[in-house]
Design a protein around this motif. Sequence first.
Motif, PDB file in Angstrom:
ATOM      1  N   THR A 150       0.847  -1.258  -0.146  1.00 30.94           N
ATOM      2  CA  THR A 150       0.114  -0.521  -0.092  1.00 30.94           C
ATOM      3  C   THR A 150       1.303   1.038   0.166  1.00 30.94           C
ATOM      4  OG1 THR A 150      -0.209  -0.102   2.320  1.00 30.94           O
ATOM      5  CG2 THR A 150      -2.250  -0.884   1.036  1.00 30.94           C
ATOM      6  N   ASN A 151       2.193   0.772  -0.007  1.00 32.71           N
ATOM      7  CA  ASN A 151       2.974   2.458  -0.007  1.00 32.71           C
ATOM      8  C   ASN A 151       3.189   3.046  -1.504  1.00 32.71           C
ATOM      9  OD1 ASN A 151       3.182   2.957   2.548  1.00 32.71           O
ATOM     10  ND2 ASN A 151       4.813   1.326   2.660  1.00 32.71           N
ATOM     11  N   GLU A 152       2.583   1.917  -1.964  1.00 29.04           N
ATOM     12  CA  GLU A 152       2.960   1.718  -3.622  1.00 29.04           C
ATOM     13  C   GLU A 152       1.566   2.656  -4.186  1.00 29.04           C
ATOM     14  OE1 GLU A 152       6.048  -1.016  -5.966  1.00 29.04           O
ATOM     15  OE2 GLU A 152       4.999  -2.278  -4.838  1.00 29.04           O
ATOM     16  N   THR A 162      -6.561   8.000  -4.098  1.00 27.77           N
ATOM     17  CA  THR A 162      -5.677   6.737  -3.363  1.00 27.77           C
ATOM     18  C   THR A 162      -4.798   6.310  -2.940  1.00 27.77           C
ATOM     19  OG1 THR A 162      -5.631   6.629  -6.100  1.00 27.77           O
ATOM     20  CG2 THR A 162      -4.168   5.514  -5.208  1.00 27.77           C
ATOM     21  N   THR A 163      -4.260   7.225  -2.118  1.00 27.67           N
ATOM     22  CA  THR A 163      -3.280   6.975  -0.628  1.00 27.67           C
ATOM     23  C   THR A 163      -4.616   6.761   0.274  1.00 27.67           C
ATOM     24  OG1 THR A 163      -1.146   8.988  -1.246  1.00 27.67           O
ATOM     25  CG2 THR A 163      -1.686   8.029   0.515  1.00 27.67           C
ATOM     26  N   ILE A 164      -5.120   7.641   0.496  1.00 28.66           N
ATOM     27  CA  ILE A 164      -5.921   7.137   2.096  1.00 28.66           C
ATOM     28  C   ILE A 164      -6.812   5.632   1.262  1.00 28.66           C
ATOM     29  CG2 ILE A 164      -8.296   7.742   2.860  1.00 28.66           C
ATOM     30  CD1 ILE A 164      -8.290  10.889   2.299  1.00 28.66           C
ATOM     31  N   TYR A 165      -7.551   5.706   0.451  1.00 32.12           N
ATOM     32  CA  TYR A 165      -7.742   4.156   0.133  1.00 32.12           C
ATOM     33  C   TYR A 165      -6.850   3.289   0.283  1.00 32.12           C
ATOM     34  CZ  TYR A 165     -10.079   0.296  -2.730  1.00 32.12           C
ATOM     35  OH  TYR A 165     -10.240  -0.611  -3.180  1.00 32.12           O
ATOM     36  N   CYS A 166      -5.434   3.270  -0.050  1.00 38.25           N
ATOM     37  CA  CYS A 166      -4.711   1.868   0.270  1.00 38.25           C
ATOM     38  C   CYS A 166      -4.060   2.558   1.979  1.00 38.25           C
ATOM     39  CB  CYS A 166      -3.328   2.520  -0.437  1.00 38.25           C
ATOM     40  SG  CYS A 166      -3.067   1.920  -2.103  1.00 38.25           S
ATOM     41  N   ARG A 215      -5.135  -1.146   3.718  1.00 34.83           N
ATOM     42  CA  ARG A 215      -3.410  -1.493   5.018  1.00 34.83           C
ATOM     43  C   ARG A 215      -4.560  -1.577   5.835  1.00 34.83           C
ATOM     44  NH1 ARG A 215      -0.774   2.784   6.027  1.00 34.83           N
ATOM     45  NH2 ARG A 215       0.653   2.278   3.723  1.00 34.83           N
ATOM     46  N   ASP A 216      -5.413  -1.594   7.007  1.00 32.32           N
ATOM     47  CA  ASP A 216      -6.391  -2.008   7.781  1.00 32.32           C
ATOM     48  C   ASP A 216      -7.324  -3.419   6.809  1.00 32.32           C
ATOM     49  OD1 ASP A 216      -5.248   0.242   8.929  1.00 32.32           O
ATOM     50  OD2 ASP A 216      -7.222   1.971   8.503  1.00 32.32           O
ATOM     51  N   TYR A 272     -10.177  -8.939   3.722  1.00 27.32           N
ATOM     52  CA  TYR A 272      -9.499  -7.997   1.993  1.00 27.32           C
ATOM     53  C   TYR A 272      -8.353  -8.416   2.234  1.00 27.32           C
ATOM     54  CZ  TYR A 272      -9.348  -4.872  -1.879  1.00 27.32           C
ATOM     55  OH  TYR A 272      -8.980  -4.470  -3.064  1.00 27.32           O
ATOM     56  N   PHE A 273      -8.158  -8.948   1.074  1.00 26.04           N
ATOM     57  CA  PHE A 273      -6.395  -9.939   0.168  1.00 26.04           C
ATOM     58  C   PHE A 273      -6.268  -9.283  -0.665  1.00 26.04           C
ATOM     59  CE2 PHE A 273      -7.618 -13.113   3.043  1.00 26.04           C
ATOM     60  CZ  PHE A 273      -6.699 -12.750   4.453  1.00 26.04           C
ATOM     61  N   PRO A 274      -5.596  -7.678  -1.656  1.00 26.38           N
ATOM     62  CA  PRO A 274      -5.752  -7.514  -2.988  1.00 26.38           C
ATOM     63  C   PRO A 274      -4.144  -8.093  -3.289  1.00 26.38           C
ATOM     64  CG  PRO A 274      -4.452  -6.195  -0.991  1.00 26.38           C
ATOM     65  CD  PRO A 274      -5.520  -7.412  -0.027  1.00 26.38           C
ATOM     66  N   PHE A 275      -4.429  -8.871  -4.536  1.00 24.09           N
ATOM     67  CA  PHE A 275      -2.796  -9.324  -4.688  1.00 24.09           C
ATOM     68  C   PHE A 275      -3.177  -8.562  -5.820  1.00 24.09           C
ATOM     69  CE2 PHE A 275      -5.074 -12.664  -2.886  1.00 24.09           C
ATOM     70  CZ  PHE A 275      -3.698 -13.150  -1.641  1.00 24.09           C
TER      71      PHE A 275
END
Length: 178
Positions: free
Chosen positions: A15-17, A49-53, A57-58, A65-68
């Motif tokens: 999520t830092n990307e 997008t930064t806020i969404y990421c 993370r949470d 939730y698992f994002p690949f």
Amino acid sequence: MDIVFNNFRITTLDTNEDEKFFYLIDRNRDRLEDFFAGTVSKTKTLHDTTIYCQNIRDRVLKKSYFPFIISDLRANTFIGLIDVKNIDWNIPKAEIGYFIDAYYEGQGVISKSLGLVIEHLSETYQFKKLLCRANSSNIGSIAVAKKNGFVLEGTIKKDYKTTRGEIVDLDYYGRVFS
């Protein structure tokens, strides 16, 4: 998770990307708008997008939730997403969604990636069932699901509201594990 095949890598979204993630969505915004409505609406700007990421993370920490992310190693860019959501740990089961950048469509990358993610989910989390939803007009998505062992379980009428406000039917595809 870190799987490499051909010139592609599948990893859990870092999520830092957020910038790479934003550009993946932005390049494909028009085609994702209706059926990745939540992601599209929450990534309108890089700041969004930064806020969404941060929210992602949470959710990952809570195992809800698992994002690949799928990356092209040659271009050093994100080219697709496979997300696991609506997780019910009591069964355990989950819904899986996926898309590939328009440039990579039709090359088998999303089908191969989905198969590898499904294998990972089955081994790591012992899911008993995975499902995916698709509009009957989304022939590509349905083909990817069928290639990965999903079978049509039925059509749910008036099940999803698109970003344009249209309420549409969705076909439900399921895959059961022993």
